[in-house]
Enzyme design. Sequence first.
Site, PDB file in Angstrom:
ATOM      1  N   HIS A  24     -33.544-127.777  -3.227  1.00 38.86           N
ATOM      2  CA  HIS A  24     -34.411-126.714  -2.694  1.00 38.86           C
ATOM      3  C   HIS A  24     -34.740-125.644  -3.748  1.00 38.86           C
ATOM      4  O   HIS A  24     -34.500-124.463  -3.576  1.00 38.86           O
ATOM      5  CB  HIS A  24     -33.957-126.134  -1.348  1.00 38.86           C
ATOM      6  CG  HIS A  24     -32.574-125.564  -1.248  1.00 38.86           C
ATOM      7  ND1 HIS A  24     -32.061-124.644  -2.105  1.00 38.86           N
ATOM      8  CD2 HIS A  24     -31.609-125.774  -0.317  1.00 38.86           C
ATOM      9  CE1 HIS A  24     -30.846-124.311  -1.717  1.00 38.86           C
ATOM     10  NE2 HIS A  24     -30.548-124.982  -0.655  1.00 38.86           N
ATOM     11  N   HIS A  79     -20.413-127.598   8.151  1.00 41.10           N
ATOM     12  CA  HIS A  79     -21.680-126.931   7.823  1.00 41.10           C
ATOM     13  C   HIS A  79     -22.834-127.877   8.155  1.00 41.10           C
ATOM     14  O   HIS A  79     -22.759-129.073   7.863  1.00 41.10           O
ATOM     15  CB  HIS A  79     -21.653-126.592   6.336  1.00 41.10           C
ATOM     16  CG  HIS A  79     -22.886-125.963   5.780  1.00 41.10           C
ATOM     17  ND1 HIS A  79     -23.696-125.134   6.508  1.00 41.10           N
ATOM     18  CD2 HIS A  79     -23.436-126.026   4.535  1.00 41.10           C
ATOM     19  CE1 HIS A  79     -24.690-124.717   5.729  1.00 41.10           C
ATOM     20  NE2 HIS A  79     -24.561-125.257   4.536  1.00 41.10           N
ATOM     21  N   GLU A  81     -26.115-127.717   7.125  1.00 41.64           N
ATOM     22  CA  GLU A  81     -27.216-127.976   6.187  1.00 41.64           C
ATOM     23  C   GLU A  81     -27.266-129.484   5.904  1.00 41.64           C
ATOM     24  O   GLU A  81     -26.230-130.165   5.813  1.00 41.64           O
ATOM     25  CB  GLU A  81     -27.060-127.180   4.884  1.00 41.64           C
ATOM     26  CG  GLU A  81     -28.344-127.236   4.067  1.00 41.64           C
ATOM     27  CD  GLU A  81     -28.459-126.142   2.997  1.00 41.64           C
ATOM     28  OE1 GLU A  81     -27.493-125.422   2.734  1.00 41.64           O
ATOM     29  OE2 GLU A  81     -29.570-126.026   2.430  1.00 41.64           O
ATOM     30  N   ASP A  83     -27.753-131.600   3.589  1.00 41.96           N
ATOM     31  CA  ASP A  83     -27.058-132.352   2.538  1.00 41.96           C
ATOM     32  C   ASP A  83     -25.681-132.796   3.014  1.00 41.96           C
ATOM     33  O   ASP A  83     -25.101-133.734   2.461  1.00 41.96           O
ATOM     34  CB  ASP A  83     -26.975-131.552   1.228  1.00 41.96           C
ATOM     35  CG  ASP A  83     -26.450-130.137   1.396  1.00 41.96           C
ATOM     36  OD1 ASP A  83     -26.689-129.535   2.458  1.00 41.96           O
ATOM     37  OD2 ASP A  83     -25.810-129.628   0.466  1.00 41.96           O
ATOM     38  N   HIS A 146     -22.494-120.776   3.535  1.00 41.62           N
ATOM     39  CA  HIS A 146     -23.576-119.832   3.334  1.00 41.62           C
ATOM     40  C   HIS A 146     -24.640-119.901   4.434  1.00 41.62           C
ATOM     41  O   HIS A 146     -25.753-119.391   4.267  1.00 41.62           O
ATOM     42  CB  HIS A 146     -24.201-120.056   1.953  1.00 41.62           C
ATOM     43  CG  HIS A 146     -25.228-121.126   1.836  1.00 41.62           C
ATOM     44  ND1 HIS A 146     -24.965-122.434   1.849  1.00 41.62           N
ATOM     45  CD2 HIS A 146     -26.576-121.019   1.724  1.00 41.62           C
ATOM     46  CE1 HIS A 146     -26.073-123.123   1.727  1.00 41.62           C
ATOM     47  NE2 HIS A 146     -27.068-122.295   1.644  1.00 41.62           N
ATOM     48  N   ASP A 165     -19.393-125.493   1.208  1.00 40.37           N
ATOM     49  CA  ASP A 165     -20.189-125.059   0.050  1.00 40.37           C
ATOM     50  C   ASP A 165     -19.447-124.093  -0.883  1.00 40.37           C
ATOM     51  O   ASP A 165     -19.715-124.063  -2.086  1.00 40.37           O
ATOM     52  CB  ASP A 165     -21.468-124.366   0.529  1.00 40.37           C
ATOM     53  CG  ASP A 165     -22.571-125.354   0.870  1.00 40.37           C
ATOM     54  OD1 ASP A 165     -22.554-126.474   0.356  1.00 40.37           O
ATOM     55  OD2 ASP A 165     -23.462-124.988   1.663  1.00 40.37           O
ATOM     56  N   TYR A 193     -24.055-122.232  -9.671  1.00 36.82           N
ATOM     57  CA  TYR A 193     -24.027-122.484  -8.223  1.00 36.82           C
ATOM     58  C   TYR A 193     -23.819-121.164  -7.462  1.00 36.82           C
ATOM     59  O   TYR A 193     -24.551-120.837  -6.525  1.00 36.82           O
ATOM     60  CB  TYR A 193     -22.892-123.469  -7.943  1.00 36.82           C
ATOM     61  CG  TYR A 193     -22.725-123.894  -6.519  1.00 36.82           C
ATOM     62  CD1 TYR A 193     -23.269-125.089  -6.053  1.00 36.82           C
ATOM     63  CD2 TYR A 193     -21.980-123.136  -5.624  1.00 36.82           C
ATOM     64  CE1 TYR A 193     -23.083-125.497  -4.748  1.00 36.82           C
ATOM     65  CE2 TYR A 193     -21.793-123.534  -4.322  1.00 36.82           C
ATOM     66  CZ  TYR A 193     -22.345-124.720  -3.889  1.00 36.82           C
ATOM     67  OH  TYR A 193     -22.164-125.117  -2.591  1.00 36.82           O
ATOM     68  N   HIS A 226     -19.297-129.908  -2.789  1.00 35.23           N
ATOM     69  CA  HIS A 226     -20.086-130.323  -3.952  1.00 35.23           C
ATOM     70  C   HIS A 226     -19.217-130.245  -5.208  1.00 35.23           C
ATOM     71  O   HIS A 226     -18.478-129.263  -5.392  1.00 35.23           O
ATOM     72  CB  HIS A 226     -21.281-129.393  -4.186  1.00 35.23           C
ATOM     73  CG  HIS A 226     -22.307-129.402  -3.094  1.00 35.23           C
ATOM     74  ND1 HIS A 226     -23.123-130.482  -2.850  1.00 35.23           N
ATOM     75  CD2 HIS A 226     -22.656-128.459  -2.188  1.00 35.23           C
ATOM     76  CE1 HIS A 226     -23.936-130.200  -1.838  1.00 35.23           C
ATOM     77  NE2 HIS A 226     -23.664-128.988  -1.411  1.00 35.23           N
TER      78      HIS A 226
END
Length: 397
Positions: A24, A79, A81, A83, A146, A165, A193, A226
């Site tokens: 993104h 989370h 999101e 991904d 986040h 994250d 990051y 990640h």
Amino acid sequence: MTKVSLKEGISWVGVIDWNIRDFHDYVTSCGTSYNAYLIQDEKTALVDTVKATFCNELIAHISELTTSLEKVDYIIVNHVEMDHSSGLPIIAKLAKNAKIYATARGREELIKHYGAEFERVETVKTGDKISLGKKTLTFLEAPMLHWPDSMFTYVVEDKVLMPNDAFGQHLASSGRFDDEVDQVTLMDEALTYYSNILTPFAPLIVKKIQEVIEMQLPIDIIAPSHGIIWRKDPMKIVNAYMDWATGKTVKPKVAIVFDTMWDSTNKMARAISNGIASQGIESKLFKLRCTENTDIVTEITNSKIVLVGSPTLNNGMFPSVSMFLTYITGLKPKGKLWGFFGSYGWGGGAVRGMVKMAKEAGFEVIEPNVELKWVPTEEEIKKCFDYGVQITQKIKT
Ligand code: FEO
């Protein structure tokens, strides 16, 4: 796949995305990984999934450890999101006996992302526990780290924190642990990051870390969603986050971010930089169409002053400058001083526009700014040099 074991019964089952370069609009030069973890005890829990396009790999990794996905009893969604969750609908169909857990906000978001079948998600809040037999999972809500839904999962007996994250890096590597990769690359990518994802939430990060310290959770391993897993020195990244979030690593240096049309703004930037250098202060120049915003933002995290320069185009700022300011005012790095400079041919407008945008974002603007018409004269170059000298006084005082 060679089994990647964090502790007895806790395995990494994620995937490595070597080729992603745009996350993104964050330029991921080193790729990334989507980490998911399988915890096997009397009951089996899967913590997070992966991007849907990589789901077959996740399924293969789980299948190497358990006879069937139907043996998965719990799926924890730290989370929503995509991904981390876009593989969930596929996994949930295969792991059809599994109960799914998320925060209340996570449940809401799952239903909106993937439909009514996720109304069956059960909600957890800070302090709730799930027993897997000898191992216990407990949860810590982490809203805005986040997304509003975010939470951390902690394996009590093994002292493993899975903060999704937080504490991650967009870093694809064959090594899965901090002691298996180059330390400079690791910390550089962790800073990039943090700068591009977590900067707006710096106060929340400090609060959350303090909360974890107060809870006296012993931590052997931090396993983010990640990049690499911190097992050799998990406090290294916690301390780095505290330092970045509180501005402790900020140096007396200036980031000069600009674009140029017919070289006038470039000449101004160089003259300002020379003025700064004359006072023994470091500065770095970033021409916007030559540098990724991702890298500029990382430099800004540890810079005290940011100067932004733009030529005037159609009575406004240059498009690349506008894009940069949109990005940085959204990230809202705290504790910086901002100065603006630029050139114009007719009536101006770039500096006025930049200052307005910065003030509306609550940035502390150094005034007066520097503007000049057409091509800088020798006298105007001297004025830019002097502006650079004056800027250093802000650092020195
Ligand atoms: Fe890695 Fe907020 O997703």
